[in-house]
Design a protein around this motif. Structure first.
Motif, short mmCIF file in Angstrom:
data_model
loop_
_atom_site.label_atom_id
_atom_site.label_comp_id
_atom_site.label_asym_id
_atom_site.label_seq_id
_atom_site.Cartn_x
_atom_site.Cartn_y
_atom_site.Cartn_z
N ASP A 82 0.44 -11.73 -0.35
CA ASP A 82 0.53 -10.63 0.60
C ASP A 82 1.38 -10.99 1.81
O ASP A 82 2.18 -10.19 2.29
CB ASP A 82 -0.87 -10.19 1.06
N THR A 83 1.21 -12.20 2.31
CA THR A 83 2.00 -12.65 3.46
C THR A 83 3.47 -12.73 3.09
O THR A 83 4.33 -12.27 3.86
CB THR A 83 1.49 -14.02 3.94
N THR A 86 4.89 -9.24 2.70
CA THR A 86 4.99 -8.60 4.00
C THR A 86 6.20 -9.12 4.75
O THR A 86 6.95 -8.34 5.37
CB THR A 86 3.71 -8.81 4.82
#
Length: 119
Positions: A82-83, A86
């Motif tokens: 997710d990081t 993102t």
């Protein structure tokens, strides 16, 4: 670019990271190999069914270990992915926004120069 050339990992560092990941994986998975045993059960047809079942001295420890595995095998990779996604999305959005602003400025400059030629 996202990362400069100087921040890239050397082949030696990459090998060390991969080795560390493998060592940690073996250590984390050891309880599954150590605390399981095979059992033979008779079948209705007279055949023997072999099953591998957990044998653990303390049920509380086994539950804690399984929660730990869920965190390590599911949540940590999910947070990392997710990081990373993102960061990629923010970079793409920033670059596309800058390009749109640059195109708008270029169009405005062309309009001004066109208006000056008409006068």
């Amino acid at each position: 670019m996202f990362f400069s050339k100087c921040s890239q990992m050397s082949p030696r560092s990459a090998k060390r990271c991969v080795l560390l990941i493998w060592i940690m994986s073996v250590i984390v998975s050891l309880p599954h190999g150590l605390f399981h045993n095979t059992y033979e059960f008779p079948d209705d047809d007279g055949k023997t069914i072999v099953q591998c079942l957990p044998v653990h001295p303390d049920a509380g420890w086994w539950k804690t270990y399984n929660v730990y595995l869920v965190i390590i095998q599911y949540f940590v990779p999910m947070v990392i992915l997710d990081t990373a996604y993102t960061m990629i999305a923010v970079k793409i959005w920033t670059l596309s926004k800058a390009r749109i602003e640059m195109d708008e400025t270029k169009m405005a400059n062309q309009k001004v120069s066109f208006d000056i030629k008409l006068v």
